[in-house]
Design a protein around this motif. Structure first.
Motif, mmCIF file in Angstrom:
data_model
loop_
_atom_site.group_PDB
_atom_site.id
_atom_site.type_symbol
_atom_site.label_atom_id
_atom_site.label_comp_id
_atom_site.label_asym_id
_atom_site.label_seq_id
_atom_site.Cartn_x
_atom_site.Cartn_y
_atom_site.Cartn_z
ATOM 1 N N GLN A 285 0.817 -1.214 0.000
ATOM 2 C CA GLN A 285 0.000 0.000 0.000
ATOM 3 C C GLN A 285 0.852 1.266 0.000
ATOM 4 O OE1 GLN A 285 -2.547 -1.143 3.440
ATOM 5 N NE2 GLN A 285 -4.268 -0.889 2.037
ATOM 6 N N THR A 286 1.922 1.284 0.792
ATOM 7 C CA THR A 286 2.793 2.468 0.812
ATOM 8 C C THR A 286 3.530 2.613 -0.521
ATOM 9 O OG1 THR A 286 4.617 1.213 1.850
ATOM 10 C CG2 THR A 286 3.106 2.372 3.324
ATOM 11 N N ARG A 287 3.876 1.490 -1.135
ATOM 12 C CA ARG A 287 4.548 1.553 -2.442
ATOM 13 C C ARG A 287 3.601 2.076 -3.527
ATOM 14 N NH1 ARG A 287 7.426 -2.936 -0.249
ATOM 15 N NH2 ARG A 287 5.760 -4.400 -0.765
ATOM 16 N N ALA A 288 2.349 1.613 -3.504
ATOM 17 C CA ALA A 288 1.375 2.056 -4.509
ATOM 18 C C ALA A 288 1.132 3.566 -4.406
ATOM 19 C CB ALA A 288 0.066 1.289 -4.355
ATOM 20 N N PHE A 289 0.940 4.052 -3.182
ATOM 21 C CA PHE A 289 0.748 5.489 -2.983
ATOM 22 C C PHE A 289 1.980 6.267 -3.434
ATOM 23 C CE2 PHE A 289 1.693 9.159 -0.274
ATOM 24 C CZ PHE A 289 0.626 9.983 -0.599
ATOM 25 N N SER A 290 3.146 5.780 -3.057
ATOM 26 C CA SER A 290 4.388 6.488 -3.354
ATOM 27 C C SER A 290 4.652 6.571 -4.848
ATOM 28 C CB SER A 290 5.560 5.812 -2.638
ATOM 29 O OG SER A 290 5.360 5.843 -1.226
ATOM 30 N N ASP A 291 4.253 5.545 -5.588
ATOM 31 C CA ASP A 291 4.400 5.592 -7.046
ATOM 32 C C ASP A 291 3.500 6.675 -7.644
ATOM 33 O OD1 ASP A 291 6.242 3.576 -7.013
ATOM 34 O OD2 ASP A 291 4.841 1.983 -7.580
ATOM 35 N N ARG A 292 2.249 6.763 -7.154
ATOM 36 C CA ARG A 292 1.338 7.816 -7.627
ATOM 37 C C ARG A 292 1.876 9.198 -7.287
ATOM 38 N NH1 ARG A 292 -3.906 7.017 -4.574
ATOM 39 N NH2 ARG A 292 -4.627 8.767 -5.851
ATOM 40 N N PHE A 293 2.381 9.332 -6.076
ATOM 41 C CA PHE A 293 2.935 10.602 -5.602
ATOM 42 C C PHE A 293 4.120 11.024 -6.469
ATOM 43 C CE2 PHE A 293 5.969 12.959 -3.002
ATOM 44 C CZ PHE A 293 5.180 13.871 -2.311
ATOM 45 N N GLY A 299 11.151 15.494 -10.564
ATOM 46 C CA GLY A 299 12.271 14.643 -10.180
ATOM 47 C C GLY A 299 11.847 13.291 -9.670
ATOM 48 N N GLY A 300 10.529 13.067 -9.542
ATOM 49 C CA GLY A 300 10.031 11.753 -9.118
ATOM 50 C C GLY A 300 10.344 11.388 -7.689
ATOM 51 N N SER A 301 10.407 12.379 -6.805
ATOM 52 C CA SER A 301 10.759 12.101 -5.409
ATOM 53 C C SER A 301 9.674 11.312 -4.701
ATOM 54 C CB SER A 301 11.028 13.397 -4.652
ATOM 55 O OG SER A 301 9.881 14.219 -4.641
ATOM 56 N N LYS A 302 10.081 10.490 -3.751
ATOM 57 C CA LYS A 302 9.153 9.705 -2.930
ATOM 58 C C LYS A 302 8.626 10.577 -1.777
ATOM 59 C CE LYS A 302 9.850 5.768 -5.135
ATOM 60 N NZ LYS A 302 8.796 5.149 -5.979
ATOM 61 N N LYS A 338 -11.877 12.468 16.851
ATOM 62 C CA LYS A 338 -11.393 11.684 17.990
ATOM 63 C C LYS A 338 -12.288 10.472 18.256
ATOM 64 C CE LYS A 338 -9.204 15.563 20.430
ATOM 65 N NZ LYS A 338 -9.257 16.465 21.618
ATOM 66 N N ALA A 339 -13.574 10.624 17.985
ATOM 67 C CA ALA A 339 -14.529 9.539 18.250
ATOM 68 C C ALA A 339 -14.438 8.419 17.213
ATOM 69 C CB ALA A 339 -15.950 10.094 18.287
ATOM 70 N N MET A 340 -13.891 8.743 16.034
ATOM 71 C CA MET A 340 -13.806 7.765 14.947
ATOM 72 C C MET A 340 -12.416 7.134 14.911
ATOM 73 S SD MET A 340 -15.511 10.254 12.044
ATOM 74 C CE MET A 340 -15.276 9.096 10.698
ATOM 75 N N PRO A 341 -12.295 5.804 14.910
ATOM 76 C CA PRO A 341 -10.975 5.179 14.747
ATOM 77 C C PRO A 341 -10.354 5.601 13.420
ATOM 78 C CG PRO A 341 -12.637 3.548 15.366
ATOM 79 C CD PRO A 341 -13.380 4.805 15.022
ATOM 80 N N THR A 342 -9.050 5.778 13.391
ATOM 81 C CA THR A 342 -8.371 6.129 12.149
ATOM 82 C C THR A 342 -7.966 4.859 11.418
ATOM 83 O OG1 THR A 342 -6.189 6.232 13.198
ATOM 84 C CG2 THR A 342 -7.497 8.265 13.176
ATOM 85 N N ASP A 343 -7.991 4.918 10.093
ATOM 86 C CA ASP A 343 -7.593 3.763 9.289
ATOM 87 C C ASP A 343 -7.334 4.247 7.864
ATOM 88 O OD1 ASP A 343 -7.005 1.283 8.341
ATOM 89 O OD2 ASP A 343 -9.014 0.440 8.548
ATOM 90 N N ASP A 344 -6.110 4.091 7.398
ATOM 91 C CA ASP A 344 -5.776 4.499 6.038
ATOM 92 C C ASP A 344 -4.632 3.636 5.523
ATOM 93 O OD1 ASP A 344 -3.050 6.077 6.191
ATOM 94 O OD2 ASP A 344 -4.221 6.755 7.908
ATOM 95 N N PRO A 345 -4.350 3.680 4.213
ATOM 96 C CA PRO A 345 -3.344 2.788 3.635
ATOM 97 C C PRO A 345 -1.914 3.042 4.099
ATOM 98 C CG PRO A 345 -4.768 3.721 1.924
ATOM 99 C CD PRO A 345 -5.033 4.476 3.184
#
Length: 405
Positions: A285-293, A299-302, A338-345
């Motif tokens: 998931q971090t690789r997929a996001f980083s490629d889009r970014f 310069g294609g920075s991560k 604060k009341a909602m649990p956090t969850d992301d890729p």
């Protein structure tokens, strides 16, 4: 015949009414990315934070939630008065609902107070001072990515356990550097180590020679760099020129981002131990996001951990706004977050505590040797995962006025 002619007009009127109703039901959201676009922290913050925020909006699909989202950005120049003035203008005149990024602790503290005054939302990603969730916590501020306590527990604790029991600090002379030295010193002492000296360095500075000579002369086993960005890069480069690590002293980069290590190169930075909550190559998931970014960056920075934090907090903020159908009460929005649990890729599952501290795991990394690196952004090897409830300050120890008991 007349009925047939009027019928399309009637349908058009109905369609117009429905469109007006949809527009009326839509919630407008304006998010401000307020960071360093030209100074010492521009690689950590800068345009990358804007790109990360836009990717978060794209992934959230605001139309499907009845939201219309606009992103604006500005450069606070690492000056508290400039940051506070921009925040005030954004809130008063430009209808900005939430500010994020905030790299530079003195600026973040100023933005936080303006945000409380205006009852808006501030989510800090780039500034480190743990005082944001301590004595200076507010109902309108969340601290998302890391803080000085987590860095101290991660890197400071690891270095002492490895035998680095005497320290000398090179400390950036503003809030961030001072709190990072304070919090790391507490960890060193707690683990049986000793701080033998320190020196305050101007922020920013390009010449660390006299400060490094003082550190070298102290005989400390570890030289702690309580700075960040180009200051850290310059200090590490010049330490190499002085042969400090070859002489047996270790460097502890207390706040190091992947962009810093990329700038230094593995030949210079190899063996450096550091703590981060995100690395582009952690998982699929971090690789997929980083490629889009990277495709959107010159310069294609991560992405750095700060960029990842902007993506993550914008997603969670939009989830809260979609639930509330409103942005008018900043404190209510923060309470919902604060009341909602956090969850992301990028950060996985987590929570936001009563003091505004976002809790997630941190990672202890070591910079690879050149022979171990398979590419220009292949920088780290993971040494340890540090659970969030162990690396961040306990809730009852921060002296946050929002925490009862």
């Amino acid at each position: 015949m007349f009925g047939r002619i009027a019928r399309p007009a009637t349908l058009a009127a109905l369609a117009g009414a429905l469109m007006m109703g949809t527009a009326a039901a839509q919630t407008n959201v304006k998010i401000g990315i307020l960071g360093d676009r030209s100074g010492a922290y521009s690689d950590i913050s800068g345009e990358g934070s804007v790109v990360a925020a836009k990717l978060a909006v794209e992934d959230f699909k605001p139309d499907a939630h009845g939201l219309k989202v606009e992103i604006v950005s500005a450069d606070h120049q690492n000056k508290p008065d400039v940051g506070a003035a921009i925040a005030r203008q954004w809130y008063d005149r430009d209808n900005v609902d939430m500010i994020t990024d905030g790299v530079t602790s003195s600026v973040a503290l100023a933005i936080s107070q303006v945000t409380k005054e205006k009852n808006k939302v501030f989510i800090d990603t780039g500034a480190g001072t743990a005082d944001l969730t301590g004595p200076q916590c507010t109902p309108n501020t969340i601290h998302w990515v890391y803080d000085t306590v987590a860095l101290a527990n991660g890197t400071g604790g690891a270095m002492v356990k490895r035998g680095g029991n005497t320290w000398f600090f090179l400390t950036a002379d503003y809030v961030f550097g001072q709190t990072l030295q304070r919090d790391t010193s507490a960890v060193i002492t707690k683990n049986g180590g000793k701080v033998v000296g320190s020196v305050k360095t101007p922020f920013p500075t390009s010449d660390f020679s006299s400060f490094l000579l003082q550190a070298q002369g102290s005989g400390a086993k570890v030289i702690g760099l309580a700075n960040a960005g180009t200051d850290t890069i310059n200090a590490i480069k010049q330490a190499g020129e002085f042969g400090i690590t070859e002489g047996g002293q270790a460097l502890a980069g207390l706040l190091v981002f992947s962009s810093d290590v990329h700038s230094l190169g593995t030949k210079v930075a190899q063996g450096l131990v550091l703590t981060e909550p995100f690395y582009w190559d952690l998982n699929d998931q971090t690789r997929a996001f980083s490629d889009r970014f990277a495709k959107q960056m010159k310069g294609g920075s991560k992405p750095t951990a700060n960029h990842a934090g902007v993506y993550s907090d914008v997603l969670h903020y939009l989830k809260a706004v979609a639930e509330l159908k409103s942005t008018t009460d900043g404190a209510a929005t923060v309470a919902k977050m604060k009341a909602m649990p956090t969850d992301d890729p990028l950060f996985g599952k987590g929570v936001i505590r009563a003091d505004g501290r976002k809790i997630h795991d941190m990672y202890l990394f070591e910079v690879k040797k050149p022979a171990e690196s398979k590419g220009e952004w292949d920088l780290y090897k993971k040494l340890e995962t540090i659970p969030g409830d162990q690396v961040f300050r306990p809730l009852n120890e921060g002296n946050c006025p929002l925490v009862k008991g």
